[in-house]
Motif scaffolding. Structure first.
Motif, PDB file in Angstrom:
ATOM      1  N   THR A  43      41.635  50.724  37.070  1.00 46.87           N
ATOM      2  CA  THR A  43      42.467  50.298  38.538  1.00 46.87           C
ATOM      3  C   THR A  43      41.720  49.150  38.919  1.00 46.87           C
ATOM      4  OG1 THR A  43      42.785  52.724  38.915  1.00 46.87           O
ATOM      5  CG2 THR A  43      43.067  51.186  40.818  1.00 46.87           C
ATOM      6  N   THR A  44      40.621  48.782  38.791  1.00 46.90           N
ATOM      7  CA  THR A  44      39.957  47.529  39.198  1.00 46.90           C
ATOM      8  C   THR A  44      40.592  46.469  38.367  1.00 46.90           C
ATOM      9  OG1 THR A  44      37.963  48.537  39.798  1.00 46.90           O
ATOM     10  CG2 THR A  44      37.993  46.156  39.610  1.00 46.90           C
ATOM     11  N   VAL A  45      40.962  46.628  37.236  1.00 40.61           N
ATOM     12  CA  VAL A  45      41.729  45.649  36.516  1.00 40.61           C
ATOM     13  C   VAL A  45      43.017  45.302  37.027  1.00 40.61           C
ATOM     14  CG1 VAL A  45      42.685  45.224  34.128  1.00 40.61           C
ATOM     15  CG2 VAL A  45      40.335  46.086  34.175  1.00 40.61           C
ATOM     16  N   PHE A  46      43.830  46.527  37.178  1.00 40.97           N
ATOM     17  CA  PHE A  46      45.064  46.431  37.928  1.00 40.97           C
ATOM     18  C   PHE A  46      44.865  45.500  39.148  1.00 40.97           C
ATOM     19  CE2 PHE A  46      48.815  49.338  36.596  1.00 40.97           C
ATOM     20  CZ  PHE A  46      48.541  49.271  35.073  1.00 40.97           C
ATOM     21  N   ASN A  47      43.969  45.981  39.977  1.00 42.58           N
ATOM     22  CA  ASN A  47      44.042  45.167  41.481  1.00 42.58           C
ATOM     23  C   ASN A  47      43.442  43.721  41.265  1.00 42.58           C
ATOM     24  OD1 ASN A  47      44.242  47.529  43.075  1.00 42.58           O
ATOM     25  ND2 ASN A  47      42.465  47.964  43.110  1.00 42.58           N
ATOM     26  N   MET A  48      43.027  43.072  40.162  1.00 44.47           N
ATOM     27  CA  MET A  48      42.750  41.878  39.831  1.00 44.47           C
ATOM     28  C   MET A  48      43.909  41.289  39.426  1.00 44.47           C
ATOM     29  SD  MET A  48      38.882  41.305  38.500  1.00 44.47           S
ATOM     30  CE  MET A  48      38.798  42.681  37.170  1.00 44.47           C
ATOM     31  N   LEU A  49      44.654  42.066  38.423  1.00 47.51           N
ATOM     32  CA  LEU A  49      45.950  41.526  38.000  1.00 47.51           C
ATOM     33  C   LEU A  49      47.078  41.190  39.053  1.00 47.51           C
ATOM     34  CD1 LEU A  49      46.727  43.792  34.887  1.00 47.51           C
ATOM     35  CD2 LEU A  49      46.114  41.239  34.900  1.00 47.51           C
ATOM     36  N   THR A  50      46.913  42.005  40.210  1.00 47.76           N
ATOM     37  CA  THR A  50      47.677  41.972  41.305  1.00 47.76           C
ATOM     38  C   THR A  50      47.340  41.189  42.388  1.00 47.76           C
ATOM     39  OG1 THR A  50      47.266  44.268  41.894  1.00 47.76           O
ATOM     40  CG2 THR A  50      49.246  44.035  40.267  1.00 47.76           C
ATOM     41  N   GLY A  51      46.359  40.639  42.355  1.00 47.77           N
ATOM     42  CA  GLY A  51      45.798  39.848  43.466  1.00 47.77           C
ATOM     43  C   GLY A  51      44.862  40.638  44.641  1.00 47.77           C
ATOM     44  N   VAL A  52      44.894  42.031  44.467  1.00 48.11           N
ATOM     45  CA  VAL A  52      44.119  42.996  45.495  1.00 48.11           C
ATOM     46  C   VAL A  52      42.853  42.357  45.742  1.00 48.11           C
ATOM     47  CG1 VAL A  52      43.887  45.303  46.294  1.00 48.11           C
ATOM     48  CG2 VAL A  52      45.949  44.693  45.494  1.00 48.11           C
ATOM     49  N   TYR A  53      42.304  42.159  44.348  1.00 48.56           N
ATOM     50  CA  TYR A  53      40.788  42.112  44.414  1.00 48.56           C
ATOM     51  C   TYR A  53      40.805  40.359  43.712  1.00 48.56           C
ATOM     52  CZ  TYR A  53      39.402  46.839  44.762  1.00 48.56           C
ATOM     53  OH  TYR A  53      39.141  48.023  45.231  1.00 48.56           O
ATOM     54  N   GLN A  54      39.768  39.716  44.150  1.00 46.52           N
ATOM     55  CA  GLN A  54      39.498  38.283  43.574  1.00 46.52           C
ATOM     56  C   GLN A  54      38.907  38.340  42.019  1.00 46.52           C
ATOM     57  OE1 GLN A  54      39.963  34.979  45.495  1.00 46.52           O
ATOM     58  NE2 GLN A  54      41.720  36.582  45.596  1.00 46.52           N
ATOM     59  N   VAL A  55      39.064  37.441  41.356  1.00 45.83           N
ATOM     60  CA  VAL A  55      38.352  37.640  40.033  1.00 45.83           C
ATOM     61  C   VAL A  55      37.130  36.837  40.270  1.00 45.83           C
ATOM     62  CG1 VAL A  55      38.531  37.023  37.536  1.00 45.83           C
ATOM     63  CG2 VAL A  55      40.615  37.904  38.707  1.00 45.83           C
ATOM     64  N   ASP A  56      35.805  37.426  39.753  1.00 52.20           N
ATOM     65  CA  ASP A  56      34.630  36.609  40.130  1.00 52.20           C
ATOM     66  C   ASP A  56      34.477  35.746  38.515  1.00 52.20           C
ATOM     67  OD1 ASP A  56      34.015  38.021  42.355  1.00 52.20           O
ATOM     68  OD2 ASP A  56      32.768  39.739  41.145  1.00 52.20           O
ATOM     69  N   VAL A  57      34.823  36.060  37.753  1.00 51.13           N
ATOM     70  CA  VAL A  57      34.710  35.419  36.374  1.00 51.13           C
ATOM     71  C   VAL A  57      35.903  35.504  35.586  1.00 51.13           C
ATOM     72  CG1 VAL A  57      33.251  34.900  34.494  1.00 51.13           C
ATOM     73  CG2 VAL A  57      31.930  35.177  36.323  1.00 51.13           C
ATOM     74  N   GLY A  58      36.239  34.580  34.966  1.00 48.00           N
ATOM     75  CA  GLY A  58      37.464  34.781  33.746  1.00 48.00           C
ATOM     76  C   GLY A  58      38.707  34.338  34.514  1.00 48.00           C
ATOM     77  N   GLU A  59      39.818  34.476  33.639  1.00 47.91           N
ATOM     78  CA  GLU A  59      41.007  34.088  34.086  1.00 47.91           C
ATOM     79  C   GLU A  59      42.214  35.018  33.683  1.00 47.91           C
ATOM     80  OE1 GLU A  59      41.753  30.177  32.662  1.00 47.91           O
ATOM     81  OE2 GLU A  59      41.871  30.900  30.380  1.00 47.91           O
ATOM     82  N   ILE A  60      43.184  35.020  34.373  1.00 47.37           N
ATOM     83  CA  ILE A  60      44.517  35.722  34.064  1.00 47.37           C
ATOM     84  C   ILE A  60      45.620  34.532  34.116  1.00 47.37           C
ATOM     85  CG2 ILE A  60      46.126  37.263  34.671  1.00 47.37           C
ATOM     86  CD1 ILE A  60      43.750  38.559  36.447  1.00 47.37           C
ATOM     87  N   VAL A  61      46.173  34.581  32.919  1.00 43.74           N
ATOM     88  CA  VAL A  61      47.343  33.332  32.632  1.00 43.74           C
ATOM     89  C   VAL A  61      48.733  34.442  32.169  1.00 43.74           C
ATOM     90  CG1 VAL A  61      48.254  31.619  31.215  1.00 43.74           C
ATOM     91  CG2 VAL A  61      45.671  31.814  31.720  1.00 43.74           C
ATOM     92  N   PHE A  62      49.800  34.004  32.995  1.00 44.28           N
ATOM     93  CA  PHE A  62      50.922  34.678  32.739  1.00 44.28           C
ATOM     94  C   PHE A  62      52.021  33.424  32.538  1.00 44.28           C
ATOM     95  CE2 PHE A  62      55.070  36.556  34.668  1.00 44.28           C
ATOM     96  CZ  PHE A  62      55.523  37.100  33.747  1.00 44.28           C
ATOM     97  N   GLU A  63      52.820  33.723  31.297  1.00 45.32           N
ATOM     98  CA  GLU A  63      53.798  32.583  30.921  1.00 45.32           C
ATOM     99  C   GLU A  63      53.159  31.186  31.183  1.00 45.32           C
ATOM    100  OE1 GLU A  63      58.059  34.535  31.830  1.00 45.32           O
ATOM    101  OE2 GLU A  63      57.345  33.531  33.554  1.00 45.32           O
ATOM    102  N   ASP A  64      51.833  31.218  30.743  1.00 49.21           N
ATOM    103  CA  ASP A  64      51.299  29.680  30.501  1.00 49.21           C
ATOM    104  C   ASP A  64      50.694  29.131  32.046  1.00 49.21           C
ATOM    105  OD1 ASP A  64      51.492  29.875  27.950  1.00 49.21           O
ATOM    106  OD2 ASP A  64      53.351  28.565  27.829  1.00 49.21           O
TER     107      ASP A  64
END
Length: 259
Positions: A43-64
């Motif tokens: 669920t923490t992963v989902f919350n990072m994907l949807t902007g509920v939690y900030q990502v400390d390290v790493g990146e999420i790229v959608f449609e480039d």
């Protein structure tokens, strides 16, 4: 570049690392599942994907385009929309009103238009109502349009939550435990429904504990434990992974998924 690419995302809460360098990707038109024991970090992963939690390290790229650490509204507008393990419908509103809530994220009229019910307001409301009706009819909820959400069967409420997510113009649907609380017949109907969504062009990413659902609808599966990805593959690879079977699915998983 994959449709959705998650690269090395990490999230800590104080001294606790909830998600630790997780990588995965989703291709357009796939059904991908994330599984693991309670507290694994799904669920923490989902919350990072949807902007509920900030990502400390790493990146999420959608449609480039990088979407990590953007606001939830920006991420929904980009095309990612989610449901929740505990149904979050407005039970005292009608079915169509719940779906209209999803369409309003793309509303172009302003407060003045709404207050004085201007021509622009009326035109856009009519268009959104037509869109909501089309969504409900397309997923088999047309007969419930004017019902109150709280009076619908449980399985239909789950569909309604997904309909509201679709109404945001979602391209990827993030489903959090969609089979939670369902009986076997409802779970079977859910599997068919998710396949239908994929056939309509939606990409699906889900968290799910029901292994029969996961193994029967997933194109690929990722397994997370203690915040780390420990396995990935197609259903038969996960089923035959002894570490996954013993530690996370239990000895009966192979038999259950095959039934």
């Amino acid at each position: 570049m994959p449709y959705l690419n998650v690269s090395g995302i990490t999230k800590s809460f104080g001294g606790l690392v909830a998600v630790d360098g997780v990588n995965f990707h989703v291709e357009q038109g796939e059904i991908v599942s994330i599984i693991g024991p309670n507290g694994a970090g799904k669920t923490t992963v989902f919350n990072m994907l949807t902007g509920v939690y900030q990502v400390d390290v790493g990146e999420i790229v959608f449609e480039d385009h990088p979407i990590h650490n953007k606001s939830p509204q920006d991420i929904v507008q980009a095309g990612l929309s989610r449901t929740f393990q505990n149904i979050r419908l407005f039970g005292n509103l009608r079915v169509i009103e719940n779906v209209l809530i999803g369409t309003h994220i793309h509303t172009k009229y302003n407060f003045f238009d709404s207050l004085f019910r201007t021509r622009r307001f009326q035109k856009e409301e009519a268009e959104q109502t037509l869109k909501a009706i089309e969504i409900l009819e397309s997923i088999g909820l047309g007969e419930h349009i004017h019902s109150y959400a709280q009076n619908m069967p449980y399985g239909a409420q789950r569909k309604l939550e997904i309909a509201r997510a679709i109404a945001t113009n979602a391209k990827i649907l993030l489903l959090d435990e969609p089979a939670a609380g369902m009986n076997p017949q409802e779970s079977e109907e859910l599997m068919q429904f998710i396949r239908t969504l994929r056939d309509k062009g939606y990409t699906i990413l889900l968290i799910e504990h029901d292994m029969k659902v996961v193994m029967n609808i997933s194109d690929r599966i990722y397994v997370i434990d203690h915040g780390k990805k420990i396995a990935e593959g197609v259903s038969h690879e996960i089923i035959s992974n002894e570490k996954v079977i013993e530690a996370y699915l239990g000895g009966g998983a192979k038999k259950d998924a095959a039934n």
